[in-house]
Every structure is written in C-alpha cells, then in structure tokens.
Design an enzyme around this catalytic site. Structure first.
Site, PDB file in Angstrom:
ATOM      1  N   LYS A  56     -12.181  15.243  -0.896  1.00  0.00           N
ATOM      2  CA  LYS A  56     -10.910  14.844  -1.577  1.00  0.00           C
ATOM      3  C   LYS A  56     -11.203  13.857  -2.838  1.00  0.00           C
ATOM      4  O   LYS A  56     -10.749  14.339  -3.996  1.00  0.00           O
ATOM      5  CB  LYS A  56      -9.857  14.217  -0.852  1.00  0.00           C
ATOM      6  CG  LYS A  56      -8.635  13.475  -1.336  1.00  0.00           C
ATOM      7  CD  LYS A  56      -7.967  12.537  -0.523  1.00  0.00           C
ATOM      8  CE  LYS A  56      -7.231  11.510  -1.127  1.00  0.00           C
ATOM      9  NZ  LYS A  56      -7.728  10.092  -1.420  1.00  0.00           N
ATOM     10  N   ASN A  57     -11.849  12.777  -2.546  1.00  0.00           N
ATOM     11  CA  ASN A  57     -12.131  11.858  -3.672  1.00  0.00           C
ATOM     12  C   ASN A  57     -12.919  12.457  -4.914  1.00  0.00           C
ATOM     13  O   ASN A  57     -12.743  11.929  -6.135  1.00  0.00           O
ATOM     14  CB  ASN A  57     -12.541  10.553  -3.035  1.00  0.00           C
ATOM     15  CG  ASN A  57     -11.347   9.881  -2.371  1.00  0.00           C
ATOM     16  OD1 ASN A  57      -9.990  10.395  -2.638  1.00  0.00           O
ATOM     17  ND2 ASN A  57     -11.562   8.772  -1.462  1.00  0.00           N
ATOM     18  N   CYS A  59      -1.175   5.819  -1.420  1.00  0.00           N
ATOM     19  CA  CYS A  59      -1.036   5.167  -0.131  1.00  0.00           C
ATOM     20  C   CYS A  59      -0.736   3.718  -0.287  1.00  0.00           C
ATOM     21  O   CYS A  59      -1.359   3.006  -1.171  1.00  0.00           O
ATOM     22  CB  CYS A  59      -2.148   5.481   0.920  1.00  0.00           C
ATOM     23  SG  CYS A  59      -2.449   7.009   1.427  1.00  0.00           S
ATOM     24  N   ARG A  65      -2.941  -2.510  -5.698  1.00  0.00           N
ATOM     25  CA  ARG A  65      -4.020  -1.901  -6.147  1.00  0.00           C
ATOM     26  C   ARG A  65      -4.064  -1.851  -7.636  1.00  0.00           C
ATOM     27  O   ARG A  65      -3.404  -0.857  -8.315  1.00  0.00           O
ATOM     28  CB  ARG A  65      -3.654  -0.290  -5.503  1.00  0.00           C
ATOM     29  CG  ARG A  65      -3.937  -0.304  -4.110  1.00  0.00           C
ATOM     30  CD  ARG A  65      -3.812   1.204  -3.397  1.00  0.00           C
ATOM     31  NE  ARG A  65      -4.941   1.856  -3.582  1.00  0.00           N
ATOM     32  CZ  ARG A  65      -5.269   3.124  -3.090  1.00  0.00           C
ATOM     33  NH1 ARG A  65      -4.230   3.748  -2.764  1.00  0.00           N
ATOM     34  NH2 ARG A  65      -6.129   3.810  -3.329  1.00  0.00           N
ATOM     35  N   ASP A  70     -12.292   3.429   4.052  1.00  0.00           N
ATOM     36  CA  ASP A  70     -11.607   4.680   4.344  1.00  0.00           C
ATOM     37  C   ASP A  70     -11.825   5.025   6.071  1.00  0.00           C
ATOM     38  O   ASP A  70     -11.220   6.023   6.555  1.00  0.00           O
ATOM     39  CB  ASP A  70     -12.008   5.882   3.551  1.00  0.00           C
ATOM     40  CG  ASP A  70     -11.416   5.571   2.150  1.00  0.00           C
ATOM     41  OD1 ASP A  70     -10.408   4.619   1.860  1.00  0.00           O
ATOM     42  OD2 ASP A  70     -11.755   6.162   1.230  1.00  0.00           O
ATOM     43  N   ARG A 107      -2.613  14.770   2.824  1.00  0.00           N
ATOM     44  CA  ARG A 107      -2.971  14.532   1.432  1.00  0.00           C
ATOM     45  C   ARG A 107      -4.335  14.563   1.548  1.00  0.00           C
ATOM     46  O   ARG A 107      -5.140  14.785   0.302  1.00  0.00           O
ATOM     47  CB  ARG A 107      -2.757  12.973   1.017  1.00  0.00           C
ATOM     48  CG  ARG A 107      -1.264  12.711   0.828  1.00  0.00           C
ATOM     49  CD  ARG A 107      -1.319  11.109   0.216  1.00  0.00           C
ATOM     50  NE  ARG A 107       0.173  11.188  -0.463  1.00  0.00           N
ATOM     51  CZ  ARG A 107       0.621   9.715  -0.707  1.00  0.00           C
ATOM     52  NH1 ARG A 107      -0.038   8.864  -0.380  1.00  0.00           N
ATOM     53  NH2 ARG A 107       1.618   9.977  -1.066  1.00  0.00           N
TER      54      ARG A 107
HETATM   55  N1  EPU Z   1      -9.350  -3.696  -8.093  1.00  0.00           N
HETATM   56  C1  EPU Z   1      -8.901  -4.420  -8.905  1.00  0.00           C
HETATM   57  N2  EPU Z   1      -8.543  -4.075 -10.200  1.00  0.00           N
HETATM   58  C2  EPU Z   1      -8.772  -2.704 -10.667  1.00  0.00           C
HETATM   59  C3  EPU Z   1      -9.294  -1.863  -9.747  1.00  0.00           C
HETATM   60  C4  EPU Z   1      -9.608  -1.994  -8.464  1.00  0.00           C
HETATM   61  O1  EPU Z   1      -8.745  -5.568  -8.562  1.00  0.00           O
HETATM   62  O2  EPU Z   1      -8.706  -2.248 -11.980  1.00  0.00           O
HETATM   63  C5  EPU Z   1      -9.440  -3.890  -6.710  1.00  0.00           C
HETATM   64  C6  EPU Z   1      -8.515  -3.117  -5.622  1.00  0.00           C
HETATM   65  O3  EPU Z   1      -7.347  -3.878  -5.609  1.00  0.00           O
HETATM   66  C7  EPU Z   1      -9.539  -3.109  -4.529  1.00  0.00           C
HETATM   67  C8  EPU Z   1     -10.724  -3.004  -4.897  1.00  0.00           C
HETATM   68  O4  EPU Z   1     -10.915  -3.260  -6.253  1.00  0.00           O
HETATM   69  O5  EPU Z   1      -9.337  -4.257  -3.649  1.00  0.00           O
HETATM   70  C9  EPU Z   1     -11.352  -1.453  -4.731  1.00  0.00           C
HETATM   71  O6  EPU Z   1     -10.737  -0.637  -5.473  1.00  0.00           O
HETATM   72  P1  EPU Z   1     -11.149   0.664  -6.010  1.00  0.00           P
HETATM   73  O7  EPU Z   1     -10.786   0.766  -7.469  1.00  0.00           O
HETATM   74  O8  EPU Z   1     -12.626   0.791  -5.820  1.00  0.00           O
HETATM   75  O9  EPU Z   1     -10.163   1.777  -5.078  1.00  0.00           O
HETATM   76  P2  EPU Z   1      -9.562   2.992  -5.662  1.00  0.00           P
HETATM   77  O10 EPU Z   1     -10.054   3.733  -6.993  1.00  0.00           O
HETATM   78  O11 EPU Z   1      -8.308   2.658  -5.939  1.00  0.00           O
HETATM   79  C10 EPU Z   1     -10.722   4.643  -4.251  1.00  0.00           C
HETATM   80  C11 EPU Z   1     -10.485   5.792  -3.268  1.00  0.00           C
HETATM   81  C12 EPU Z   1      -9.827   5.303  -2.068  1.00  0.00           C
HETATM   82  C13 EPU Z   1     -10.726   4.353  -1.673  1.00  0.00           C
HETATM   83  C14 EPU Z   1     -11.321   3.250  -2.534  1.00  0.00           C
HETATM   84  C15 EPU Z   1     -12.635   2.378  -1.800  1.00  0.00           C
HETATM   85  C16 EPU Z   1      -9.578   7.664  -4.632  1.00  0.00           C
HETATM   86  C17 EPU Z   1      -8.692   8.501  -5.168  1.00  0.00           C
HETATM   87  N3  EPU Z   1      -9.415   6.608  -3.932  1.00  0.00           N
HETATM   88  O12 EPU Z   1      -9.476   3.977  -4.409  1.00  0.00           O
HETATM   89  O13 EPU Z   1      -9.725   6.279  -0.938  1.00  0.00           O
HETATM   90  O14 EPU Z   1     -10.377   3.456  -0.251  1.00  0.00           O
HETATM   91  O15 EPU Z   1     -12.019   3.887  -3.550  1.00  0.00           O
HETATM   92  O16 EPU Z   1     -13.496   3.218  -1.583  1.00  0.00           O
HETATM   93  O17 EPU Z   1     -11.023   7.867  -4.831  1.00  0.00           O
HETATM   94  C18 EPU Z   1      -8.310   7.263   0.491  1.00  0.00           C
HETATM   95  O18 EPU Z   1      -9.231   8.312   0.552  1.00  0.00           O
HETATM   96  O19 EPU Z   1      -7.595   7.162   1.692  1.00  0.00           O
HETATM   97  C19 EPU Z   1      -8.330   6.192  -0.291  1.00  0.00           C
HETATM   98  C20 EPU Z   1      -7.496   5.047  -0.383  1.00  0.00           C
END
Ligand code: EPU
Length: 423
Positions: free
Chosen positions: A25-26, A120, A125, A309, A401
């Site tokens: 998915k990701n 979610c 975020r 996750d 999802r």
């Molecule tokens: N963060 C910041 N600033 C930013 C971006 C992130 O402070 O600009 C913080 C976030 O608040 C969090 C941490 O950094 O505390 C990590 O966030 P990250 O950006 O790595 O996560 P994401 O890209 O929003 C993706 C996956 C998530 C998964 C996370 C961590 C996708 C679409 N989503 O989220 O997947 O939990 O990486 O591995 O790729 C899921 O599949 O259920 C899911 C939530």
C-alpha cells in the site's frame, strides 16, 4: 434504526495453510502519483486492490491523465494529457497520501495545489518538513485555510536536511527533485523499503537516484523520463499482520510472495515470544501450535526498527501473552486507542502517555468494538481471532484502506469471519 456495517469474527480457530501477500500500500500510494513525472505512458503491476488506490485513480483522472486500471492485473497511466495542477478538498481528504500529489505536480509542472490530507487519526501529522524541502528547491509555498500551494519558476536542485526522519517528506522531496535542474541531496532521509521501491520505479524511467535505503539520497535531475513497466514490492505490513494473526491463533501459516528481510524486526520479536518463524527466499512460515507466548517489550522506531504500523496488531497479540509487556509508541502520539477497545474484551492495559503496559490475560471475550484507524482495525481483527465468542468490529472501512480482501484471505486459512453491510 439502520444497522451499521460491521465485521463479524468467531474466534478460536487456529489459522492453517498458505496465503499470498498483496502489493504494498505505502509503495502504491507513492508510485501512482509518480507516474505524473513520466513523459510517456507507464504501467504498474502488483498494485493492491484497496480503496486508497481507487482514490488515486480518481484524482489522476481529475487532473486529466488517462488511466486504464484492471485490478489485480495492471494500471497504465498516460500522463501526457494531464493539464491539471489542483487537487480539491474532497479528493485530498480521501487519503493521507494525497500530499504526494504536491511533490509529483511540482516536479511535473512546477506548480501544485493540494489540501491538507485526510487519512487515519493517529495524532498530529505535520508536513512542515515536506514544505521545507520544496522551499529548498526554490518553490514558493503558501498554506492558507488548509490549502497548500507550491509554485516555482524553475525547481533547482539543492541540499535538504530533515529535522526528523520522515517517510512522507523523503518521498515528496524525491518526487519534486527528480526533474529539477541540477543535483539534490536529501540528508537524514527515511530508509523504509517503499522509499527504495519508489527510487527503483523512478530509475526505471531514467531518473538518477542513488542512496535510497540509506540516510543520504542523491538525485541528479533529468528533463525527460521515459515509459516503464514496474511491479511494486509486496506489502510488509500485510505480511506482518498475517504473521501476527498466525501466531495469535496458535496456527501454522506460510505467507508466500513476501520479502522476509523486510520482516526482521517482527520476526525477532515473535521468536522472543516463543513463536517459530522460518524464512525462505520469498516466503515466511509462522508456527505457534501449542506454544505459550511470552511477553515482550516493543519500542517503535524508523526502519529497520520495529514499525509503528505493526505495533497495533502486535500489542493485540501481547494482551494474551504470559507476563507483562511494555509498548512504547515513539512515532505517533495517539496510536494506542486500539488497546482501549481490546480492554473491553478483557485485556488488562495501563496507559502512561505514549506507553501501554499490558498484563497478559488467559482469554479475551468477543463483543462490539470500533476501529479508529487502519492498523487499529487490523489489531481488532487479531483480537477477534483470539477471542472466545463473536467479535463485532464497527467501522471496518478503515481496514479496507490497506488490506486487500482481508476476509477472504483469513477465511482461506480457516478463520470464521464475515461482513454485514450496513443499511
Ligand atoms: N513529522 C514531522 N514533520 C513532517 C513529517 C513528519 O514532524 O513534516 C513527524 C510525524 O509527526 C511523525 C514522524 O515524523 O511523528 C514520522 O512521520 P512520517 O512522515 O515518517 O510518516 P508518514 O509519511 O505520514 C508513513 C506511512 C505511515 C507510517 C509512517 C511511519 C504512508 C502513506 N504512510 O506516514 O503508514 O506509519 O510512514 O512509518 O506511507 C499506515 O500504513 O497505516 C500508516 C499510517
């Protein structure tokens, strides 16, 4: 009173047999927007048949791209007619990864407008690091009323230092930088397998990306990207969820079509619990028949640490392990809500800020519970499979999802699981 959609699970059946894992998915949610960067049609294979993919198909079409999608076969995107650069509020809200349209459209035509994404609710975020990255490449970024607009005369390669390791930020800056003028270096990059997969996809179009999978990624901008055919990697979170479900039911399951090295952090924890895990080239066998699971501690970390996750389904499993498990959620501030629901089924859990202390009980009891996000939903499925009696999971659309045909896959392994559509 109208009934609401719910998933019904009669617990207590050990999962047995073989199952095939779907595409990631990701990875899919990054690779599909990335097709907009191509100057020719390109084809993606092994996409999971999940609601996030359908949302992205609609968004690409609304931008003018021609999309031919045959679920479980291929998706061909011809981005050439895509004149659009704006994604409206409702489309942006349909999935978290709609923010990848910012990087992809900025890379494609130096202008993009997307609303803050949905997805979610697992805590704050922010996307400040994504926006900082776009600004470093020369884009003017404006955020007003939830609408983010990024524009540049020309995107120019640059150094981008992330203050936090961010999967989404790393992907978004890669998307924007791949066609920028000159070189971009991303420092403190995330290393997740889907980042490597996105880099491989872009490189298969002629992009020049090196270092994906390490914390420094170097990108040499290219003006023209040619068509490609690419199969995305298997979903490591679905793989892990199936591994946990096999252990939770004291079953014996072979998960085919996965990449075992992506699962090392989970496999190590399952082994520590007493579960038997064996790998082959593209399969993992999980055996837990007759095993009394031992409690273990979990601290979520960026890859290759224990993934946030999988924390949710794993902590569901630990509610019946012998002893006390401590779960520390370090990535998201609000990703323990599933344990509140599982407490209704008899789990003993104490909460301290982002830590949950689980005292293992011998049994869970089925009842009505509610999914609050995708992986929370998966955790409730694990709890339902373990519990005595019938578990009713409300809001199962969250699970759709990220998990393709979850009921059918679990049924094929012997689970008693059905869905009642709401009226
Ligand atoms: N963060 C910041 N600033 C930013 C971006 C992130 O402070 O600009 C913080 C976030 O608040 C969090 C941490 O950094 O505390 C990590 O966030 P990250 O950006 O790595 O996560 P994401 O890209 O929003 C993706 C996956 C998530 C998964 C996370 C961590 C996708 C679409 N989503 O989220 O997947 O939990 O990486 O591995 O790729 C899921 O599949 O259920 C899911 C939530």
């Amino acid at each position: 009173m109208p009934t609401k959609e719910r998933m019904l699970i009669t617990g207590g059946n050990p999962l047995m047999g073989q199952v095939h894992v779907s595409g990631g998915k990701n990875t899919a949610v990054a690779v599909i927007p990335a097709t907009l960067l191509c100057n020719e049609p390109c084809t993606i294979e092994n996409l999971p048949d999940i609601s996030d993919v359908y949302a992205l198909v609609d968004i690409l079409r609304s931008l003018g791209a021609k999309v031919d999608y045959v679920p479980n076969a291929f998706m061909t995107v011809d981005p050439r007619p895509a004149e659009g650069w704006q994604v409206g509020y409702q489309d942006s809200q349909r999935l978290r990864a709609s923010y990848y349209l910012l990087g992809a459209l900025l890379g494609r035509r130096s202008e993009a407008e997307v609303y803050l994404p949905g997805g979610c609710a697992i805590g704050a975020r922010p996307i400040d690091q994504h926006l900082k990255g776009f600004a470093a490449l020369g884009a003017e970024v404006e955020q007003l009323g939830g609408r983010i607009t990024a524009k540049a005369e020309n995107l120019v390669g640059s150094d981008v230092f992330f203050d936090v390791v961010t999967v989404g930020g790393t992907i978004n800056v890669m998307l924007a930088a791949v066609k920028a003028l000159g070189n971009t270096t991303i420092y403190n990059a995330a290393k997740e397998p889907h980042i490597v997969d996105l880099a491989n996809f872009l490189n298969s179009m002629g992009a020049k990306i090196k270092g994906a999978g390490t914390d420094v990624i170097r990108i040499r901008g290219q003006q023209y990207l040619h068509g490609t055919t690419y199969a995305v990697i298997p979903d490591q979170i679905e793989t892990g969820t199936l591994m946990i479900a096999a252990a939770a039911t004291h079953g014996d399951v072979v998960i085919n079509g996965c990449i075992p090295t992506h699962m090392d952090a989970l496999s190590a924890k399952l082994l520590e619990m007493g579960v038997r895990v064996t790998d082959s080239d593209d399969a993992i066998r999980v055996r837990s028949v007759g095993v009394q699971h031992r409690a273990v501690n979990i601290k979520t970390q960026v890859y290759p640490g224990f993934p946030t996750d999988l924390q949710q389904p794993m902590s569901a499993l630990l509610t019946t392990a012998k002893g006390t498990s401590v779960i520390q959620e370090t990535i998201y501030e609000n990703r323990l809500k599933h344990l509140v629901e599982i407490s209704r089924m008899g789990a003993q859990v104490r909460f301290m800020d982002r830590t949950a202390v689980i005292d293992g009980v011998t049994e869970l009891y089925g009842g009505p519970i509610t999914a609050t996000d995708l992986r929370a939903g998966a955790a409730l499925v694990v709890a339902g499979l373990m519990a005595k009696g019938v578990t009713e999971i409300y809001e199962p659309h969250y699970i759709d999802r990220g998990y393709e045909n979850i009921e059918q896959k679990l049924q094929s392994l012997g689970a008693v699981i059905t869905r009642e559509k709401g009226e």
